[in-house]
Design a protein around this motif. Sequence first.
Motif, PDB file in Angstrom:
ATOM      1  N   SER A 103       0.826  -1.191   0.000  1.00  0.00           N
ATOM      2  CA  SER A 103       0.000   0.000   0.000  1.00  0.00           C
ATOM      3  C   SER A 103       0.873   1.258   0.000  1.00  0.00           C
ATOM      4  CB  SER A 103      -0.935  -0.067   1.200  1.00  0.00           C
ATOM      5  OG  SER A 103      -1.338   1.196   1.574  1.00  0.00           O
TER       6      SER A 103
ATOM      7  N   SER B  42      -3.062  -1.300  -3.911  1.00  0.00           N
ATOM      8  CA  SER B  42      -4.042  -1.814  -2.992  1.00  0.00           C
ATOM      9  C   SER B  42      -3.973  -3.337  -3.055  1.00  0.00           C
ATOM     10  CB  SER B  42      -5.408  -1.272  -3.416  1.00  0.00           C
ATOM     11  OG  SER B  42      -6.408  -2.136  -2.978  1.00  0.00           O
TER      12      SER B  42
ATOM     13  N   VAL C 259      -9.511 -11.048  -2.749  1.00  0.00           N
ATOM     14  CA  VAL C 259      -9.499 -10.121  -3.882  1.00  0.00           C
ATOM     15  C   VAL C 259     -10.619 -10.482  -4.853  1.00  0.00           C
ATOM     16  CG1 VAL C 259      -8.184  -9.323  -5.886  1.00  0.00           C
ATOM     17  CG2 VAL C 259      -7.030  -9.643  -3.692  1.00  0.00           C
TER      18      VAL C 259
ATOM     19  N   ASN D  95      -6.766  -4.820  -7.475  1.00  0.00           N
ATOM     20  CA  ASN D  95      -6.052  -5.204  -6.254  1.00  0.00           C
ATOM     21  C   ASN D  95      -5.019  -6.279  -6.528  1.00  0.00           C
ATOM     22  OD1 ASN D  95      -7.630  -3.653  -4.223  1.00  0.00           O
ATOM     23  ND2 ASN D  95      -9.282  -4.880  -5.108  1.00  0.00           N
TER      24      ASN D  95
END
Length: 361
Positions: free
Chosen positions: A182, A187, A194, A200
């Motif tokens: 992060s 992310s 996920v 992500n």
Amino acid sequence: DAVEGAEADEADGLRTPIVAVLGHVDHGKTTLLDTIRGSAVSEGEAGAITQHIGATAVPLETVSEMAGDLVDPTDFDLPGLLFIDTPGHHSFTTLRSRGGALADIAVVVVDVNDGFQPQTIEALEILQRTGTPFVVAANKIDTTPGWNPNDGAPIQATYEQQSEGARGRLDENLYEIIGDLSDEGFSADLYWRVQNFTKNVGVVPLSAITSEGVPDLLAVLMGLSQRYMKEQMAIDVTGPGAGTVLEVKDERGFGATVDVVLYDGSIRADDEIVVGGVDGPIVTEVRALLQPRPNAEIRVEKRFDKVDEVRAAAGIKVAAPELDDAMAGAPIRVIRDRDRADVIEEVEAELAEIQVSTEEE
Ligand code: GDP
């Protein structure tokens, strides 16, 4: 006779996604590749060719055997995964295809105890710059104090069998990695949480030594490729091939040869080719296409098998005259029914690009 590479998928013309492994030194890239290679060889059915030059092909059936319940082969029509055997981001940055990255997808290996290190961050920057999708392998979970290994188990199965203390210590390390991702602008979450892998980054806890979590890694790579890369993988696997030179090597009886990863089309034993060289494009004719002989004994003189054709994606050694000045990282193209001058021009243009980007580094 022998046609290697993506032979099962002739009808739909889907090629194998190319996977590269990156990460900080000693975090386990080589071990992870060895583990995947070893399990692929032992699980592979007779006839399932897994050893390529410079790469390991893991066919879908083998992925599914290794991944157990995590991969239902009927959910997939991509033929498997092709892992480039040379780990590290130096090889990743020098291996390009038509200006982009040669690898379609990457695994960033992070030692779960050591966490992010300078080369981890470098790897992420390179992947971001080249727009290469990736997953993070949080490696060496077996070194978590109090860990009870369950060789080859999926991560959730082995996690459930650990003591509360061991689980807590692993969780702490994993959250640190997610936090570091992060901080780098990604992310991220544990891969099973996920939903959208384009937004992500999935983290896969695993051990390259005990193979715990390796089934999950294979399942995630397969799933990601199938979901997001199918269009990219739809090529004419019998058309004139395109590839990247991994290495130039002298082989007894063959002279200078090039080890190549073919990412598009096919190459045949009677093809005319153009290879990027130190002084510009080299136009030559294939003398032989060579694959490593399975379980070749040291005493056996012949280390290679000749094949007539190879289809993308595949690793192959190409023997041809005039290859002494061929260059690692340079393009290789099949002429066949194409206009020779066009192909030479393409190779020239790519060589110019390689020069520019090496000067930038
Ligand atoms: P590379 O530099 O990233 O290729 O790292 P290597 O694969 O050479 O691994 C570095 C060291 O870590 C070696 O001693 C490996 O045996 C060890 N290692 C790699 N993966 C694991 C793992 O999952 N568990 C444990 N305990 N050791 C590992």
